[in-house]
Design an enzyme around this catalytic site. Structure first.
Site, short mmCIF file in Angstrom:
data_model
loop_
_atom_site.label_atom_id
_atom_site.label_comp_id
_atom_site.label_asym_id
_atom_site.label_seq_id
_atom_site.Cartn_x
_atom_site.Cartn_y
_atom_site.Cartn_z
N ARG A 157 -48.46 30.46 -13.70
CA ARG A 157 -47.68 29.37 -13.43
C ARG A 157 -47.85 28.71 -14.75
NH1 ARG A 157 -49.24 23.90 -10.60
NH2 ARG A 157 -47.42 23.27 -9.69
N VAL A 159 -42.12 20.97 -10.62
CA VAL A 159 -42.31 22.51 -10.08
C VAL A 159 -43.56 21.88 -9.03
CG1 VAL A 159 -44.22 22.95 -11.59
CG2 VAL A 159 -43.28 24.70 -10.13
N SER A 160 -43.24 22.50 -7.85
CA SER A 160 -43.89 21.76 -6.53
C SER A 160 -45.24 22.40 -6.60
CB SER A 160 -43.29 22.31 -5.36
OG SER A 160 -41.75 22.14 -5.06
N GLN A 161 -46.41 21.84 -5.72
CA GLN A 161 -47.65 21.97 -5.73
C GLN A 161 -47.65 23.55 -5.17
OE1 GLN A 161 -48.69 19.86 -2.33
NE2 GLN A 161 -51.01 20.43 -2.39
#
Ligand code: SAM
Length: 218
Positions: A39, A65-67
């Site tokens: 990530r 960017v999402s959790q």
């Protein structure tokens, strides 16, 4: 300070165990993909030390960017087995796209902001991802020439699911998207049964707006 590769790898393993497996994500292929995709490669250098924390992160151009857990919940609901062709709308940094590329045969990714598209393309190339086709444009129209898709997902929230996505979903296919107001939404799973779409709420959520012809105005 940019963290060492060893520290990042340890943080990635902790994220998978605590935030994903610890909250009930069970699909082994999915957990393996999260173990493999770095990530930190998708976030700005000054935020890399936060890459495995339990929250969304900025990716530039006012987007996020999402959790990790929300990404995992989305991907688990798509129930990918490997042979699928997937449409990924609002591909942003390319992180979720890279995970999809490990879980499915081919990914068609659409992002409306050119600068994000260029950066994501570079990152995916650097990571050796070869089964993604990327387009910059309005994803609310889908990708009609490549339809039907066995799975469709979206990383931005519109007032409802665009008709084009329903039309482009294969029989038995799954679609996961956030829908609702501009501030808060529900993440929903739709499954196609002929002309009918079974709909199930996965959770409450908060996503950036889906901007386009069948989303919100700019
Ligand atoms: N899954 C992405 C990731 O892993 O980075 C999440 C990106 S962000 C939460 C959502 C993205 O949707 C933003 O980059 C935004 O520019 C994009 N977006 C919004 N409306 C769009 C549209 N109509 N078509 C394509 N992308 C759109």
């Amino acid at each position: 300070m940019v963290p060492s590769p060893d520290n990042l790898a340890a943080a990635r393993r902790r994220m998978v165990e605590e935030q994903l497996r610890g909250r009930g994500i069970r699909d082994g292929r999915l957990l393996a993909a999260f173990y493999d995709v770095p990530r930190e490669a998708f976030v700005p250098p000054e935020r890399q030390h936060e890459a495995y924390e339990d929250h969304p992160l900025p990716i530039g151009e006012g987007q996020t960017v999402s959790q990790p857990y929300i990404v995992a919940m989305t991907l688990e609901a798509l129930a990918l087995k490997g042979p699928e062709r997937v449409l990924d709308v609002g591909a942003g940094s390319g992180y979720q796209t890279a995970l999809l590329a490990r879980l499915a045969r081919e990914v068609y990714a659409i992002e409306r902001i050119e600068a994000l598209s260029v950066r994501a393309g570079d990152i995916l190339a650097r990571l050796g991802v070869t089964n993604v086709r990327w387009r910059t444009g309005d994803g609310t129209l889908g990708w009609p020439e490549a339809a039907p898709f066995e799975a469709i997902c979206c990383g931005a929230a519109g007032p409802d699911v665009p008709r084009a996505w329903l039309d482009q979903l294969a029989e038995g296919g799954r679609l996961v998207a956030p829908v609702g107001g501009r501030e808060v939404q529900e993440l929903v799973l739709l499954t196609r049964r002929g002309d009918r779409f079974d709909r199930r709420k996965l959770c409450d959520c908060r996503f950036v707006p889906l901007i386009g012809q069948h989303g919100w105005p700019e």
